[in-house]
Motif scaffolding. Sequence first.
Motif, short mmCIF file in Angstrom:
data_model
loop_
_atom_site.label_atom_id
_atom_site.label_comp_id
_atom_site.label_asym_id
_atom_site.label_seq_id
_atom_site.Cartn_x
_atom_site.Cartn_y
_atom_site.Cartn_z
N PRO A 49 0.83 -1.21 0.00
CA PRO A 49 0.00 0.00 0.00
C PRO A 49 0.86 1.26 0.00
O PRO A 49 1.98 1.26 0.53
N THR A 50 0.34 2.30 -0.60
CA THR A 50 1.07 3.56 -0.63
C THR A 50 0.27 4.62 0.12
O THR A 50 -0.94 4.54 0.24
N THR A 51 0.98 5.60 0.65
CA THR A 51 0.33 6.70 1.32
C THR A 51 0.32 7.95 0.46
O THR A 51 -0.37 8.90 0.75
N HIS A 52 1.13 7.93 -0.59
CA HIS A 52 1.21 9.08 -1.48
C HIS A 52 1.65 8.59 -2.85
O HIS A 52 2.31 7.57 -2.97
N VAL A 53 1.29 9.32 -3.89
CA VAL A 53 1.61 8.87 -5.24
C VAL A 53 3.08 9.03 -5.59
O VAL A 53 3.56 8.39 -6.51
N THR A 54 3.79 9.87 -4.86
CA THR A 54 5.22 10.03 -5.13
C THR A 54 6.02 9.54 -3.93
O THR A 54 5.49 9.32 -2.86
N GLU A 55 7.28 9.39 -4.12
CA GLU A 55 8.16 8.95 -3.03
C GLU A 55 8.76 10.14 -2.29
O GLU A 55 9.68 9.98 -1.49
N LEU A 56 8.27 11.35 -2.56
CA LEU A 56 8.82 12.53 -1.91
C LEU A 56 8.56 12.49 -0.41
O LEU A 56 7.53 12.04 0.05
#
Length: 97
Positions: A49-56
């Motif tokens: 799962p991701t919390t944001h679309v970028t890895e920033l």
Amino acid sequence: MIKEELETTAFQARIEVKEDEKEKYLKDLNYMMEYIEILQKPDVTGLSPTTHVTELRNVWREDIVRPCPKEIIESMLNAAPAREGSFYKIQKVIEAE
């Protein structure tokens, strides 16, 4: 979605939907349902799962306490309407019981 489902949903949600609005809502709801079907097609098994679309990530600087020059402190205190020693003096805003 069919008209009867829209009417049942509106009734259960206690929302009044006028007859002339039903076609528009049906069109919009069917569009959303088609979009949901598209989103359900890709196989996402094994993906984390991701919390944001970028890895920033936010980059915060270290919080370092530095002494303020006395001239700046004095000029700030002199600009205050009232002061007491090296503090701003303000009117009491909360009455204690």
